[in-house]
Design a protein around this motif. Structure first.
Motif, PDB file in Angstrom:
ATOM      1  N   LEU A 169     -43.834 -11.439  11.885  1.00 50.58           N
ATOM      2  CA  LEU A 169     -44.919 -12.215  11.905  1.00 50.58           C
ATOM      3  C   LEU A 169     -46.341 -11.360  12.542  1.00 50.58           C
ATOM      4  O   LEU A 169     -47.189 -11.232  12.154  1.00 50.58           O
ATOM      5  N   CYS A 170     -45.812 -10.955  13.842  1.00 44.42           N
ATOM      6  CA  CYS A 170     -46.752 -10.385  14.414  1.00 44.42           C
ATOM      7  C   CYS A 170     -47.237  -9.048  13.950  1.00 44.42           C
ATOM      8  O   CYS A 170     -48.423  -8.287  13.776  1.00 44.42           O
ATOM      9  N   ALA A 171     -46.184  -7.927  13.413  1.00 43.24           N
ATOM     10  CA  ALA A 171     -46.520  -6.900  12.766  1.00 43.24           C
ATOM     11  C   ALA A 171     -47.268  -7.031  11.324  1.00 43.24           C
ATOM     12  O   ALA A 171     -48.001  -6.097  10.961  1.00 43.24           O
ATOM     13  N   ILE A 172     -46.954  -8.182  10.561  1.00 44.44           N
ATOM     14  CA  ILE A 172     -47.370  -8.356   9.425  1.00 44.44           C
ATOM     15  C   ILE A 172     -49.111  -8.811   9.678  1.00 44.44           C
ATOM     16  O   ILE A 172     -50.163  -8.339   8.896  1.00 44.44           O
ATOM     17  N   LEU A 173     -49.385  -9.537  10.587  1.00 43.43           N
ATOM     18  CA  LEU A 173     -50.600 -10.082  10.898  1.00 43.43           C
ATOM     19  C   LEU A 173     -51.404  -8.749  11.335  1.00 43.43           C
ATOM     20  O   LEU A 173     -52.583  -8.678  10.854  1.00 43.43           O
ATOM     21  N   ALA A 174     -50.734  -7.739  12.144  1.00 46.03           N
ATOM     22  CA  ALA A 174     -51.679  -6.493  12.763  1.00 46.03           C
ATOM     23  C   ALA A 174     -51.773  -5.742  11.609  1.00 46.03           C
ATOM     24  O   ALA A 174     -52.820  -4.858  11.480  1.00 46.03           O
TER      25      ALA A 174
END
Length: 315
Positions: free
Chosen positions: A248-253
């Motif tokens: 989720l963190c990588a996708i949002l970034a």
């Protein structure tokens, strides 16, 4: 040299990359954080690849896709940052026409590929959390290989028109690109022709290709969150959520700044050019640096293997 900016150029021999317009005097200092990001990206992504290679327990769809992501980030960084640093430090602004189109292809191709890898990772997390008993039978090695091949072929097929369209336009306005690298929209804007086809195709890529990716990822994580909140205990919910929090963190970034930058390029005429160029480059260079940090720190198996490796070397 006097007419190099306005000469009739059906196919110019080269383009001039300005760097960050208005901030030329600060290029040497701006290069320092860019160089730091590049070094961290190289070291971090090679560390991910090395860790997965030497650790037998890290054999599974998630780690195969993570290795694909690391390779993609390495190519993205290397296709743009060395030339960027050459502009900053050595004022090496000229880039040949074919080299510019090649850089454009690699830049957009591997960006689309990264988006596809995030879709594959979301599907892996969906199966692992929503149907864990069938995870190993659904995502077998041949299936993972086919998904990976589909992600790569999709990126090549959808990106190729960028370079083909850019090559066909006549260039007679200028050969100066107010950028650090050859992004599609900045190149075709130099053409003295009706480039609506290129603009429409760029919007198609943003809203249809990446838009569908975002929709698929959103649906997957809605189902994942529903499955997580249906678990009986708080500890079970937290433990399960941790397995997908790094994704989720990588996708949002990756997606949120990307959409913002794409819209600025097309509709942000009132945005200062130096701000636009600086933000777009930070967006491009940040994910390759952040992804190995996010996955290395938040994925316990990788973090534990790295700790064992360094502790063993220390003793």
């Amino acid at each position: 040299m006097s007419d190099s900016n306005t000469t009739d150029l059906t196919s110019p021999s080269s383009f001039i990359l300005l760097g960050i317009p208005g901030l030329e005097v600060a290029h040497v200092w701006i290069a320092i954080p860019f160089c730091t990001m590049y070094i961290i990206a190289i070291l971090g992504n090679f560390t991910i690849l090395f860790t997965v290679k030497i650790e037998p327990s890290l054999r599974g769809p998630m780690y195969y896709f993570l290795c694909m992501l690391a390779v993609t980030d390495l190519v993205l960084s290397t296709s743009t940052l060395p030339k960027t640093l050459a502009i900053f430090w050595f004022n090496s602004r000229e880039i040949e026409f074919n080299a510019c189109l090649t850089q454009m292809f690699f830049l957009h191709c591997f960006s689309v590929m990264e988006s596809g890898i995030f879709v594959a990772m979301a599907f892996d997390r969906y199966v692992a959390i929503c149907d864990p008993l069938r995870h190993s039978t659904i995502l077998t090695n041949p299936v993972v290989a086919k998904i990976s091949l589909a992600v790569m072929l999709r990126a090549v097929i959808f990106t190729l028109p960028y370079a083909l369209l850019a090559r066909q336009w006549p260039y007679c306005r200028t050969n100066i690109i107010p950028e650090l690298y050859c992004v599609h929209i900045a190149v075709v804007n130099l053409a003295c022709a009706d480039i609506r086809v290129s603009n429409y195709y760029g919007l198609f890529m943003v809203f249809f290709v990446r838009g569908l990716d975002v929709i698929f990822i959103t649906v997957s994580y809605v189902q994942i969150l529903r499955a997580i909140f249906s678990l009986p205990t708080k500890d079970a919910r937290l433990k399960t959520f941790e397995t997908c929090s790094s994704h989720l963190c990588a996708i949002l970034a990756f997606y949120i700044p990307g959409l913002f930058i794409s819209l600025i390029y097309r509709f942000g005429q009132n945005v200062a050019l130096h701000f636009q160029v600086l933000i777009s480059n930070l967006y491009l260079f940040m994910p390759p640096m952040l992804n190995p940090i996010i996955y290395g720190v938040r994925t316990k198996q990788i973090w534990n293997r790295l700790l064992r490796l360094f502790i063993h070397k220390g003793t």
